[in-house]
Design a protein around this motif. Structure first.
Motif, PDB file in Angstrom:
ATOM      1  N   HIS A  76       7.120 -43.757 -11.806  1.00 18.48           N
ATOM      2  CA  HIS A  76       7.384 -44.780 -11.079  1.00 18.48           C
ATOM      3  C   HIS A  76       6.143 -44.682  -9.979  1.00 18.48           C
ATOM      4  CE1 HIS A  76      11.118 -46.350 -12.843  1.00 18.48           C
ATOM      5  NE2 HIS A  76      11.433 -45.166 -12.699  1.00 18.48           N
ATOM      6  N   GLN A  79       6.713 -45.749  -6.200  1.00 17.35           N
ATOM      7  CA  GLN A  79       7.864 -45.118  -5.506  1.00 17.35           C
ATOM      8  C   GLN A  79       7.251 -43.697  -5.077  1.00 17.35           C
ATOM      9  OE1 GLN A  79      11.119 -44.384  -7.857  1.00 17.35           O
ATOM     10  NE2 GLN A  79      11.226 -46.233  -8.651  1.00 17.35           N
ATOM     11  N   LEU A  91      22.670 -43.720  -7.811  1.00 17.33           N
ATOM     12  CA  LEU A  91      21.755 -44.387  -8.439  1.00 17.33           C
ATOM     13  C   LEU A  91      21.620 -45.963  -8.033  1.00 17.33           C
ATOM     14  CD1 LEU A  91      19.130 -44.830 -10.372  1.00 17.33           C
ATOM     15  CD2 LEU A  91      20.606 -45.165 -12.167  1.00 17.33           C
ATOM     16  N   TRP A  94      20.985 -46.054  -4.324  1.00 15.89           N
ATOM     17  CA  TRP A  94      19.359 -45.699  -3.983  1.00 15.89           C
ATOM     18  C   TRP A  94      18.343 -46.758  -4.403  1.00 15.89           C
ATOM     19  CZ3 TRP A  94      15.791 -44.295  -7.865  1.00 15.89           C
ATOM     20  CH2 TRP A  94      14.377 -43.750  -7.587  1.00 15.89           C
ATOM     21  N   LEU A  95      18.606 -47.424  -5.651  1.00 16.00           N
ATOM     22  CA  LEU A  95      17.535 -48.679  -6.022  1.00 16.00           C
ATOM     23  C   LEU A  95      17.747 -49.419  -4.818  1.00 16.00           C
ATOM     24  CD1 LEU A  95      18.462 -48.799  -9.946  1.00 16.00           C
ATOM     25  CD2 LEU A  95      16.379 -48.202  -8.898  1.00 16.00           C
ATOM     26  N   THR A  99      14.699 -48.068  -3.045  1.00 14.68           N
ATOM     27  CA  THR A  99      13.658 -48.167  -3.945  1.00 14.68           C
ATOM     28  C   THR A  99      13.098 -49.536  -4.245  1.00 14.68           C
ATOM     29  OG1 THR A  99      14.768 -46.367  -5.135  1.00 14.68           O
ATOM     30  CG2 THR A  99      12.958 -47.798  -6.426  1.00 14.68           C
ATOM     31  N   GLU A 103       9.371 -51.048  -3.338  1.00 15.07           N
ATOM     32  CA  GLU A 103       8.471 -51.674  -4.598  1.00 15.07           C
ATOM     33  C   GLU A 103       7.913 -52.981  -3.958  1.00 15.07           C
ATOM     34  OE1 GLU A 103       9.865 -51.218  -8.616  1.00 15.07           O
ATOM     35  OE2 GLU A 103      10.231 -48.893  -8.288  1.00 15.07           O
ATOM     36  N   ARG A 210      12.721 -53.276 -16.982  1.00 16.16           N
ATOM     37  CA  ARG A 210      13.143 -52.098 -15.926  1.00 16.16           C
ATOM     38  C   ARG A 210      14.420 -51.475 -16.594  1.00 16.16           C
ATOM     39  NH1 ARG A 210      12.019 -51.448 -10.345  1.00 16.16           N
ATOM     40  NH2 ARG A 210      12.589 -49.220 -10.151  1.00 16.16           N
ATOM     41  N   PHE A 211      15.519 -51.914 -16.720  1.00 11.85           N
ATOM     42  CA  PHE A 211      16.541 -51.492 -17.480  1.00 11.85           C
ATOM     43  C   PHE A 211      17.735 -52.531 -17.759  1.00 11.85           C
ATOM     44  CE2 PHE A 211      19.368 -49.362 -14.126  1.00 11.85           C
ATOM     45  CZ  PHE A 211      19.111 -50.427 -13.133  1.00 11.85           C
ATOM     46  N   HIS A 237      14.829 -47.582 -19.079  1.00 11.30           N
ATOM     47  CA  HIS A 237      15.569 -46.515 -18.762  1.00 11.30           C
ATOM     48  C   HIS A 237      16.765 -46.841 -19.920  1.00 11.30           C
ATOM     49  CE1 HIS A 237      13.492 -47.100 -15.162  1.00 11.30           C
ATOM     50  NE2 HIS A 237      13.546 -45.670 -14.880  1.00 11.30           N
ATOM     51  N   GLU A 240      20.996 -43.546 -18.646  1.00  9.77           N
ATOM     52  CA  GLU A 240      20.825 -42.662 -17.516  1.00  9.77           C
ATOM     53  C   GLU A 240      21.841 -42.156 -16.476  1.00  9.77           C
ATOM     54  OE1 GLU A 240      17.997 -44.207 -14.376  1.00  9.77           O
ATOM     55  OE2 GLU A 240      17.855 -42.223 -13.524  1.00  9.77           O
ATOM     56  N   HIS A 274      15.438 -40.836 -19.609  1.00 11.22           N
ATOM     57  CA  HIS A 274      16.551 -39.855 -19.393  1.00 11.22           C
ATOM     58  C   HIS A 274      17.478 -39.661 -20.541  1.00 11.22           C
ATOM     59  CE1 HIS A 274      15.010 -40.638 -15.332  1.00 11.22           C
ATOM     60  NE2 HIS A 274      15.320 -41.790 -15.228  1.00 11.22           N
ATOM     61  N   SER A 299      14.914 -35.370 -11.838  1.00  9.81           N
ATOM     62  CA  SER A 299      15.564 -36.448 -11.423  1.00  9.81           C
ATOM     63  C   SER A 299      17.097 -36.471 -11.787  1.00  9.81           C
ATOM     64  CB  SER A 299      14.907 -37.792 -12.244  1.00  9.81           C
ATOM     65  OG  SER A 299      15.527 -38.899 -12.202  1.00  9.81           O
ATOM     66  N   PHE A 303      20.567 -38.204 -10.426  1.00  9.27           N
ATOM     67  CA  PHE A 303      21.197 -39.267 -10.949  1.00  9.27           C
ATOM     68  C   PHE A 303      21.669 -39.175 -12.171  1.00  9.27           C
ATOM     69  CE2 PHE A 303      17.448 -40.679  -7.969  1.00  9.27           C
ATOM     70  CZ  PHE A 303      18.288 -41.101  -6.900  1.00  9.27           C
ATOM     71  N   ASP A 325       9.338 -38.679 -13.465  1.00 11.23           N
ATOM     72  CA  ASP A 325      10.220 -39.678 -12.602  1.00 11.23           C
ATOM     73  C   ASP A 325      10.197 -39.840 -11.150  1.00 11.23           C
ATOM     74  OD1 ASP A 325      12.058 -41.946 -12.994  1.00 11.23           O
ATOM     75  OD2 ASP A 325      13.919 -40.775 -12.488  1.00 11.23           O
TER      76      ASP A 325
HETATM   77  N1  GUN Z   1      16.950 -47.377 -13.315  1.00  7.92           N
HETATM   78  C1  GUN Z   1      16.160 -48.443 -13.159  1.00  7.92           C
HETATM   79  N2  GUN Z   1      15.203 -48.321 -12.196  1.00  7.92           N
HETATM   80  C2  GUN Z   1      15.209 -47.003 -11.995  1.00  7.92           C
HETATM   81  C3  GUN Z   1      14.154 -46.321 -11.060  1.00  7.92           C
HETATM   82  O1  GUN Z   1      13.473 -46.656 -10.344  1.00  7.92           O
HETATM   83  N3  GUN Z   1      14.451 -44.846 -11.258  1.00  7.92           N
HETATM   84  C4  GUN Z   1      15.429 -44.396 -11.859  1.00  7.92           C
HETATM   85  N4  GUN Z   1      15.534 -43.195 -11.776  1.00  7.92           N
HETATM   86  N5  GUN Z   1      16.323 -44.923 -12.794  1.00  7.92           N
HETATM   87  C5  GUN Z   1      16.065 -46.265 -12.793  1.00  7.92           C
END
Ligand code: GUN
Ligand code: FE
Length: 446
Positions: A76, A79, A91, A94-95, A99, A103, A210-211, A237, A240, A274, A299, A303, A325
């Protein structure tokens, strides 16, 4: 033409390496390895003499080794300023807390340029010649990332991040709608085409939902169509963490992989980060579709909520490579990730709960070796991205790193010993020069 003379180490299979004490690696003007010449070959002396006369010969020192450059399947880029920060948070927290606000700063193009110049130089200094990058939502910053790759001579695969689900993304950092997420992705594909017209190392656009939690079904559907229309790689992702894995189950009543598959996002050019919680049915889908897993072992300690059983994926012929990651993983070094992949696999096999008897403690998944890790970092990554690179072999791209032995040798050492000491000890201070497609890269060390 260019010729590099010295000891070479390359992966020969998932669990073996091929070493040559004294070889010439002949690189053509297109940046491909034209041939490798052993000392016993009768052309050796004449090729060496001709190259030396033309000033095209680079001779390694006695304690230096030529290895393929590494492929990082999951970074990323925005980041990077957070590497190592707040990894003790779960996770989703943290996002949201660290995060996404970081961003969001990449609306400032000057900030993007500053960070991306540093990051690309740093990854190259660590021996990484190809990177699969998540950018951010904002295209002007993503173009700065592409320019940094071009200026430093790094092969980038770059995605404009799509994230339009208002329930799971902050108001100041999301795509305004599914339509704009898809339209901006398509615009980025064309903008990158433009940049590539004058670039010597071509950059590739990547479709990047992104996911599942960050996206609406509409954006996932539109992005799947774009992946098909332009025949481009996809990254996201997948499974994960318990939280992420649970999200698709709760909202779609399907597994993460089933949601992505339904929208045409699991292709043979897809790389899913992941996958620590992928089950056998997910792996069967990955195998059937040719989807690769970006294993990010550092990572995952923070997470992942589990350890990816790498040996099982290799046995089942599911494609797998390595990713740092950044910044879910703190280190920009693929060497560090090789080490962690080996160590995590040993803990998975042994188990960690001392209250259990040894026979109940671990799993049947075999630990992986340093040679397996080297394979993932080179051949595994190359296969995942459909690149003819990752090996020192005629016909392959000359993506290479010159590594100085990081520790003193007190006696004669076999090439196997040299190899293992490099895998376990090399850091960027030991990486002397890096070439991408035969061109010297501008690393943070140079
Ligand atoms: N899942 C969605 N965004 C992210 C990210 O920025 N990092 C990680 N590790 N997982 C995510
Ligand atoms: Fe990630």
């Amino acid at each position: 033409m260019k010729v590099i003379e010295g000891s070479t180490i390359t992966s020969a299979s998932e669990s073996t390496i091929d070493c040559h004490q004294h070889q010439l690696v002949v690189i053509d003007d297109q940046g491909y390895i034209a041939r490798t010449v052993d000392e016993t070959d009768r052309d050796f002396a004449s090729i060496k003499a001709t190259a030396a006369q033309a000033g095209q010969l680079t001779t390694l020192g006695a304690d230096e080794y030529l290895l393929p450059g590494f492929i990082d399947l999951h970074v990323h880029a925005p980041q990077w300023p957070n590497a190592g920060v707040a990894l003790d948070r779960p996770l989703n927290e943290w996002l949201d807390t660290y995060t996404f606000p970081t961003e969001a700063k990449y609306k400032d193009v000057a900030f993007a340029k500053r960070v991306y110049d540093d990051l690309v130089g740093e990854l190259l200094a660590n021996g990484t010649t190809t990177v699969l990058y998540f950018g951010s939502v904002d295209n002007p910053a993503n173009l700065e990332l592409a320019k940094a790759c071009i200026n430093h001579n790094q092969r980038g695969f770059i995605g404009k991040v799509a994230m339009d689900n208002p329930d799971q993304t902050p108001e100041n950092y999301r795509d305004a709608s599914a339509q704009s997420a898809v339209a901006d992705t398509e615009r980025f594909i064309h903008q990158l085409d433009q940049l590539n017209q004058t670039a010597s190392i071509k950059q590739t656009a990547v479709i990047t939902p992104r996911f599942v939690p960050s996206c609406t079904p509409e954006s996932l559907k539109g992005l799947g169509k774009l992946a098909k229309k332009y025949d481009l790689p996809v990254q996201s992702h997948c499974s994960e963490s318990d939280w992420e894995n649970g999200y698709a189950l709760a909202h779609y009543h399907k597994r993460d992989s089933e949601v992505l598959d339904e929208y045409g996002l699991l292709t043979d050019k897809a790389v899913m980060a992941h996958g620590t919680l992928l089950n056998q049915s997910d792996l069967d889908t990955f195998k059937a579709r040719g989807v690769a897993v970006a294993h990010c072992p550092i990572s995952n300690v923070y997470f992942g909520n589990a350890v990816l059983p790498v040996s099982k994926l290799l046995e089942q012929h599911v494609k797998v490579g390595l990713g740092t990651d950044i910044s879910g993983g703190y280190s920009p070094s693929i060497y560090q990730n090789i080490r962690q992949a080996v160590m995590s696999s040993r803990m998975l096999n042994d188990g960690v709960n001392s209250e259990l008897r040894p026979e109940q403690r671990g799993t049947s998944h075999q630990p992986i070796s340093a040679k397996n890790g080297f394979y993932l970092a080179t051949v595994g990554g190359a296969k995942s991205l459909h690149l003819q690179t990752g090996q020192i072999k005629a016909g392959y791209l000359a993506d290479l790193q010159i590594v100085k032995s990081p520790l003193k040798a007190f006696d004669d050492e076999s090439m196997d010993q040299v190899f293992e000491k490099i895998m376990y000890h090399a850091s960027k201070a030991d990486i002397k020069q890096v070439f991408v497609q035969g061109k010297l890269a501008a690393t943070a060390n140079s």
